[in-house]
Design an enzyme around this catalytic site. Structure first.
Site, PDB file in Angstrom:
ATOM      1  N   TRP A 150      74.197  29.848  37.039  1.00 13.42           N
ATOM      2  CA  TRP A 150      75.650  30.039  37.079  1.00 13.42           C
ATOM      3  C   TRP A 150      76.306  30.091  35.703  1.00 13.42           C
ATOM      4  CZ3 TRP A 150      76.778  25.800  34.396  1.00 13.42           C
ATOM      5  CH2 TRP A 150      76.044  24.632  34.625  1.00 13.42           C
ATOM      6  N   LYS A 174      69.330  37.570  43.575  1.00 16.99           N
ATOM      7  CA  LYS A 174      69.866  36.387  44.258  1.00 16.99           C
ATOM      8  C   LYS A 174      70.657  35.604  43.216  1.00 16.99           C
ATOM      9  CE  LYS A 174      69.659  32.385  45.136  1.00 16.99           C
ATOM     10  NZ  LYS A 174      70.763  31.473  44.774  1.00 16.99           N
ATOM     11  N   GLU A 177      74.654  30.341  43.775  1.00 13.45           N
ATOM     12  CA  GLU A 177      75.703  30.101  44.777  1.00 13.45           C
ATOM     13  C   GLU A 177      77.016  29.674  44.114  1.00 13.45           C
ATOM     14  OE1 GLU A 177      72.862  28.645  44.280  1.00 13.45           O
ATOM     15  OE2 GLU A 177      72.842  26.495  44.757  1.00 13.45           O
ATOM     16  N   VAL A 178      76.940  29.236  42.841  1.00 12.53           N
ATOM     17  CA  VAL A 178      78.170  28.837  42.134  1.00 12.53           C
ATOM     18  C   VAL A 178      78.889  30.076  41.599  1.00 12.53           C
ATOM     19  CG1 VAL A 178      79.047  27.447  40.192  1.00 12.53           C
ATOM     20  CG2 VAL A 178      77.101  26.631  41.536  1.00 12.53           C
ATOM     21  N   GLY A 227      66.988  26.099  35.893  1.00 14.03           N
ATOM     22  CA  GLY A 227      66.503  24.815  35.408  1.00 14.03           C
ATOM     23  C   GLY A 227      64.983  24.703  35.499  1.00 14.03           C
ATOM     24  N   GLU A 248      62.719  31.709  32.578  1.00 14.74           N
ATOM     25  CA  GLU A 248      63.592  31.334  31.448  1.00 14.74           C
ATOM     26  C   GLU A 248      64.257  30.027  31.845  1.00 14.74           C
ATOM     27  OE1 GLU A 248      63.719  32.859  28.678  1.00 14.74           O
ATOM     28  OE2 GLU A 248      63.120  34.921  29.049  1.00 14.74           O
ATOM     29  N   GLY A 250      65.096  25.518  30.870  1.00 19.65           N
ATOM     30  CA  GLY A 250      66.043  24.687  30.121  1.00 19.65           C
ATOM     31  C   GLY A 250      65.618  24.403  28.693  1.00 19.65           C
ATOM     32  N   CYS A 282      71.681  27.442  27.752  1.00 21.05           N
ATOM     33  CA  CYS A 282      70.305  26.937  27.692  1.00 21.05           C
ATOM     34  C   CYS A 282      69.903  26.649  26.256  1.00 21.05           C
ATOM     35  CB  CYS A 282      69.373  27.956  28.325  1.00 21.05           C
ATOM     36  SG  CYS A 282      69.585  29.601  27.661  1.00 21.05           S
ATOM     37  N   GLU A 383      67.842  17.344  29.368  1.00 19.35           N
ATOM     38  CA  GLU A 383      68.895  18.358  29.236  1.00 19.35           C
ATOM     39  C   GLU A 383      70.141  17.883  29.983  1.00 19.35           C
ATOM     40  OE1 GLU A 383      68.564  22.091  31.428  1.00 19.35           O
ATOM     41  OE2 GLU A 383      69.117  23.179  29.604  1.00 19.35           O
ATOM     42  N   GLY A 456      59.757  27.763  29.471  1.00 25.47           N
ATOM     43  CA  GLY A 456      59.568  29.027  30.184  1.00 25.47           C
ATOM     44  C   GLY A 456      58.247  29.718  29.935  1.00 25.47           C
TER      45      GLY A 456
HETATM   46  P1  NAD Z   1      69.014  26.009  39.050  1.00 21.99           P
HETATM   47  O1  NAD Z   1      67.599  25.978  38.630  1.00 21.99           O
HETATM   48  O2  NAD Z   1      69.536  24.894  39.842  1.00 21.99           O
HETATM   49  O3  NAD Z   1      69.331  27.331  39.903  1.00 21.99           O
HETATM   50  C1  NAD Z   1      69.082  28.631  39.418  1.00 21.99           C
HETATM   51  C2  NAD Z   1      68.959  29.593  40.574  1.00 21.99           C
HETATM   52  O4  NAD Z   1      67.804  29.290  41.337  1.00 21.99           O
HETATM   53  C3  NAD Z   1      70.112  29.572  41.560  1.00 21.99           C
HETATM   54  O5  NAD Z   1      70.350  30.897  41.980  1.00 21.99           O
HETATM   55  C4  NAD Z   1      69.573  28.717  42.700  1.00 21.99           C
HETATM   56  O6  NAD Z   1      70.185  28.985  43.935  1.00 21.99           O
HETATM   57  C5  NAD Z   1      68.121  29.129  42.713  1.00 21.99           C
HETATM   58  N1  NAD Z   1      67.159  28.144  43.204  1.00 21.99           N
HETATM   59  C6  NAD Z   1      67.204  26.795  43.109  1.00 21.99           C
HETATM   60  N2  NAD Z   1      66.085  26.256  43.615  1.00 21.99           N
HETATM   61  C7  NAD Z   1      65.290  27.284  44.034  1.00 21.99           C
HETATM   62  C8  NAD Z   1      63.994  27.361  44.624  1.00 21.99           C
HETATM   63  N3  NAD Z   1      63.272  26.285  44.888  1.00 21.99           N
HETATM   64  N4  NAD Z   1      63.492  28.589  44.904  1.00 21.99           N
HETATM   65  C9  NAD Z   1      64.197  29.707  44.615  1.00 21.99           C
HETATM   66  N5  NAD Z   1      65.432  29.684  44.075  1.00 21.99           N
HETATM   67  C10 NAD Z   1      65.982  28.485  43.769  1.00 21.99           C
HETATM   68  O7  NAD Z   1      69.787  26.209  37.683  1.00 21.99           O
HETATM   69  P2  NAD Z   1      71.358  26.200  37.449  1.00 21.99           P
HETATM   70  O8  NAD Z   1      71.831  24.790  37.621  1.00 21.99           O
HETATM   71  O9  NAD Z   1      71.982  27.288  38.232  1.00 21.99           O
HETATM   72  O10 NAD Z   1      71.448  26.632  35.899  1.00 21.99           O
HETATM   73  C11 NAD Z   1      71.316  25.722  34.853  1.00 21.99           C
HETATM   74  C12 NAD Z   1      69.927  25.760  34.262  1.00 21.99           C
HETATM   75  O11 NAD Z   1      69.585  27.075  33.859  1.00 21.99           O
HETATM   76  C13 NAD Z   1      69.799  24.921  33.011  1.00 21.99           C
HETATM   77  O12 NAD Z   1      68.630  24.130  33.074  1.00 21.99           O
HETATM   78  C14 NAD Z   1      69.677  25.940  31.893  1.00 21.99           C
HETATM   79  O13 NAD Z   1      69.007  25.477  30.758  1.00 21.99           O
HETATM   80  C15 NAD Z   1      68.983  27.053  32.566  1.00 21.99           C
HETATM   81  N6  NAD Z   1      69.195  28.323  31.863  1.00 21.99           N
HETATM   82  C16 NAD Z   1      68.163  28.884  31.152  1.00 21.99           C
HETATM   83  C17 NAD Z   1      68.350  30.060  30.442  1.00 21.99           C
HETATM   84  C18 NAD Z   1      67.233  30.700  29.650  1.00 21.99           C
HETATM   85  O14 NAD Z   1      67.331  31.885  29.357  1.00 21.99           O
HETATM   86  N7  NAD Z   1      66.172  29.981  29.288  1.00 21.99           N
HETATM   87  C19 NAD Z   1      69.590  30.697  30.470  1.00 21.99           C
HETATM   88  C20 NAD Z   1      70.621  30.107  31.203  1.00 21.99           C
HETATM   89  C21 NAD Z   1      70.409  28.927  31.902  1.00 21.99           C
END
Ligand code: NAD
Length: 481
Positions: A150, A174, A177-178, A227, A248, A250, A282, A383, A456
């Site tokens: 998000w 996909k 959801e936020v 994450g 990609e 955290g 991130c 993080e 990652g």
């Molecule tokens: P999240 O991992 O909670 O969710 C990311 C996405 O995955 C959402 O669309 C969610 O609905 C989906 N999801 C969650 N669990 C799943 C599962 N078991 N199977 C399939 N899909 C699933 O992350 P977030 O809270 O939305 O975003 C924050 C995180 O993203 C932070 O840890 C941040 O560091 C990371 N991030 C990394 C990068 C990068 O390029 N390395 C860039 C931006 C954000």
């Protein structure tokens, strides 16, 4: 009640089988949009539509310059819808309108970049013994599942869609959801740009929808940004059917300030590195390592700089940061600061919601500087993904490198010093996918991006970003009699 915004499957908009959900505007708690939830049947239909579109000769045999033309058309559509895209992202995650507008413009240029790459691509032919040649062909993976977080859907979704399409794949996106709105707009713009229906499908929903997508046998590559916890679940689920993953994840990135650095530039760079995007980045420089002799002076200056990052309403053009992306996330960040206090941290500024009554209805949190902890503390290791940094002293270069690398993550790092050789040594010694020297958070679509260690697997952006969505095929061709 109005019908939820539908899913995009095979070029058609349709309601989902799951329970609809709301996206909440974190600036004021209002409902930003109501969305359909894709259940397993919808995911199945989206994957089938993607497969059919990807296999269709009109796409599978399309020449690169024709595919590039479609990507340019998509880029023009994004340019034309910049304000709509920026406002949708702002309503969903509270990012400032200024940042949203600049990310919308950058999203258009990501499509232009990948259009240029496929138009100018050259092949690989290696001579073999006698009358034979070997060619390396780069073929599409097939159906790509793109799952996004998000914090910056405008950037992160463009960075997946453009190279995946450029490489000849079809995509099922996909979004988080936020922040479900931007992906749907990208889906609509793809149709308007003339991309064949089914090449871009958008299934909104939460983790359950994502899980159905990852488990689907018709998905040939999972490209996930989010994450580390979810990333690990996804890698495990994909491994069960040997589906490749691009992850990609955290970070807990060190921003390293040497005593010989340009002091003011380092202070401003450290503040922007952690407080920019309210720390929901991130690559946020959340561990600020400062050489012991300047530590106290630096902390004072950083606290003063933090005052310049006061949050405000995101549509206000002068505001540098808005709220956190959701009320739930604001509570998570506040709980992390409470845990830091319990660990013995000194809260040098922030550590609370702002007292401005105009912000009382939103998920706001003040820029927070913590000191008095060691690098081994939970606060320095986990993080937080908010505007919270911990400042840690270091004794010498060896101690600096040891502390910088003493983390499970390896996404990014910053070095501030006027000694070029020292910068180079540290840049080589630090285990991180991106290193900035006398800067922080600069980015360019042409530079590969990704994480080492728990941050990652694989790289996006740049030429490697195109390869990530392709699979090489070696063709041995005997031409003798
Ligand atoms: P999240 O991992 O909670 O969710 C990311 C996405 O995955 C959402 O669309 C969610 O609905 C989906 N999801 C969650 N669990 C799943 C599962 N078991 N199977 C399939 N899909 C699933 O992350 P977030 O809270 O939305 O975003 C924050 C995180 O993203 C932070 O840890 C941040 O560091 C990371 N991030 C990394 C990068 C990068 O390029 N390395 C860039 C931006 C954000």
């Amino acid at each position: 009640m109005t019908a939820p915004l539908p899913l995009l499957i095979g070029g058609e908009w349709r309601q989902g089988g799951g329970t609809p959900f709301d996206s909440v505007n974190p600036a004021d708690g209002s409902c930003a949009a109501r969305l359909a939830t894709a259940d397993a049947d919808d995911v199945d239909a989206a994957v089938a539509a993607a497969r059919a579109a990807q296999d269709d000769p009109s796409w599978a045999r399309m020449r690169p310059h024709a595919r590039a033309r479609l990507l340019h058309a998509m880029s023009d559509r994004i340019d034309g819808a910049r304000e709509e895209l920026a406002r949708a992202q702002m309503a969903d995650n509270g990012k400032t309108i200024r940042e949203c507008r600049s990310q919308a413009a950058a999203a258009a240029s990501v499509f232009r970049y990948y259009a240029a790459l496929i138009e100018t691509a050259e092949g690989e032919v290696t001579p073999q013994r006698g009358d034979a040649v070997t060619m390396t062909l780069y073929e599409p993976m097939g159906v790509v599942a793109a799952i996004t977080p998000w914090n910056s859907p405008l950037t992160l979704e463009a960075q997946k869609l453009a190279p995946a399409l450029a490489a000849g794949n079809a995509v099922v996106l996909k979004p988080s959801e936020v922040t479900p709105q931007v992906g749907r707009i990208f889906g609509r713009l793809a149709l308007e740009a003339g991309l064949p229906p089914g090449l871009v499908n958008v299934v909104t929903g939460a983790g359950e929808t994502g899980r159905a997508l990852v488990a689907h046998p018709g998905v040939d590559l999972v490209s996930f940004t989010g994450g580390t916890v979810a990333g690990r679940h996804i890698a495990e689920a994909a491994a069960r059917r040997l589906c490749p993953v691009l992850l990609e994840l955290g970070g807990k990135s060190p921003n390293m300030i040497c005593a010989d650095a340009d002091f003011e530039a380092a202070v401003q760079g450290a503040a922007a590195g952690i407080f920019g995007s309210v720390g929901q980045s991130c690559i946020a420089g959340s561990r600020i390592l400062v050489e012991a002799p300047i530590h106290d002076r630096f902390v004072e200056a950083l606290v003063a700089a933090a005052a310049e990052w006061r949050p405000g309403m995101p549509e206000d053009g002068d505001v540098r940061i808005g709220p956190l992306a959701s009320f739930r996330h604001r509570d998570t960040v506040a709980a992390a600061v409470d845990r830091a206090r319990a660990e013995g941290a000194l809260v040098r500024c922030g550590g609370a919601a702002p007292d401005d009554p105009r912000l009382a209805g939103g998920a706001f949190y003040l820029p927070t500087v913590l000191t008095g902890l060691g690098n081994g503390s939970q606060t320095a290791q986990r993080e937080i993904f908010g505007p919270v940094c911990v400042v840690l002293p270091f004794a010498d270069e060896a101690d600096l490198v040891a502390q910088a690398n003493d983390t499970e993550f390896g996404l990014a790092a910053g070095i501030w010093s006027s000694d070029a050789r020292k910068c180079w040594r540290i840049a080589r010694a630090v285990r991180a996918g991106t290193v900035w020297i006398n800067g922080y958070r600069d980015g360019s679509i042409s530079t590969p991006f990704g994480g080492m260690k728990q941050s990652g697997i694989g790289r996006e952006k740049g030429r490697l970003g195109l390869r990530a969505y392709s699979q090489p095929k070696g063709v041995f061709w005997r031409l003798d009699d």
